[in-house]
Design an enzyme around this catalytic site. Sequence first.
Site, PDB file in Angstrom:
ATOM      1  CB  CYS A   1       5.620  10.850  14.469  1.00  0.00           C
ATOM      2  SG  CYS A   1       7.222  11.029  15.284  1.00  0.00           S
TER       3      CYS A   1
ATOM      4  CB  CYS B   1       8.438  14.719  15.748  1.00  0.00           C
ATOM      5  SG  CYS B   1       9.760  13.736  15.000  1.00  0.00           S
TER       6      CYS B   1
ATOM      7  CD  GLU C   1       8.991  16.000  11.790  1.00  0.00           C
ATOM      8  OE1 GLU C   1       7.839  15.957  11.338  1.00  0.00           O
ATOM      9  OE2 GLU C   1       9.760  15.010  11.743  1.00  0.00           O
TER      10      GLU C   1
ATOM     11  CD  GLU D   1      13.247   4.771   6.134  1.00  0.00           C
ATOM     12  OE1 GLU D   1      12.071   5.153   6.063  1.00  0.00           O
ATOM     13  OE2 GLU D   1      13.713   3.917   5.356  1.00  0.00           O
ATOM     14  CG  ASN D   2      19.617   1.597  11.782  1.00  0.00           C
ATOM     15  OD1 ASN D   2      19.349   0.436  12.097  1.00  0.00           O
ATOM     16  ND2 ASN D   2      20.844   2.084  11.813  1.00  0.00           N
ATOM     17  CB  ALA D   3      18.487  -2.462   8.858  1.00  0.00           C
TER      18      ALA D   3
ATOM     19  CG  ASN E   1      12.718  10.690   6.440  1.00  0.00           C
ATOM     20  OD1 ASN E   1      12.974  11.510   5.558  1.00  0.00           O
ATOM     21  ND2 ASN E   1      11.970   9.620   6.224  1.00  0.00           N
TER      22      ASN E   1
ATOM     23  CB  CYS F   1      11.413  12.051  12.722  1.00  0.00           C
ATOM     24  SG  CYS F   1      10.432  10.586  13.093  1.00  0.00           S
TER      25      CYS F   1
END
EC number: 3.5.4.5
Length: 168
Positions: A115, A118, A83, A72-74, A70, A81
Site C-alpha cells: 500500500c 508501506c 511490510e 488487524e484491529n477492530a 498483517n 501491514c
Amino acid sequence: MDNVDTTKVTGLRKASIPETIKLYQDLDNNSKELLRNANQVRLNAYVPYSKFKVGAAFRTNCGRIFTGCNVENAAFTPSSCAERTAICKAVSEGYTEFVAGAVVAYQEDAFTTPCGVCRQFIMEFSTQDMPIYVAKAVELGNLENQNTDRVLCTSIYNLLPNGFRNYK
C-alpha cells in the site's frame, strides 16, 4: 517549458531496476528464499475482519531475513501491514538497511503490491533502488510457489516514483 531533470527536483534517481514479470523457476535462490519466508509468515496473519492474509520478508544488507504478517484491529487505523511489521522487527533489532523484499497475498486476478503507506515506509530504509518481489500466495500445504507461477519483479523506486527519504 523546458524539460527538467526531475532527479534534481526530487533528490531521487530514476528506478534502476526494470519492472518485469518472471516465472518463479527463473528467479535466483535468494529471491525464492524471500518468497518462501513471506508465504510461511502469511499463515500467522491476524485478520478477523478482512480475512485477507499478507506476508512479507525483507533481507538486510548483511543477509538476515526479517518477516512480518498483517495484524488487524477492530479500530482499523492501528492495524499493521505485513511490510511494516517485518521492517519494524528488523529495526527493533538494530537493522536499518535492506537489499530486497518480497510480498505475498492472494488475489485471483492481480498481484498485491504494498500500500502507499508501506511504500513510503520501505523508502525510508532504502539507500538505493531495492528489488521487491510480489507473488500470489500459495496453498497452505505448500509454502513454495510452483515453477510456473508468475512473480512481479519490481522495485521501490518503481512503486513510489518521486518519493522522499528525509527532510534535509
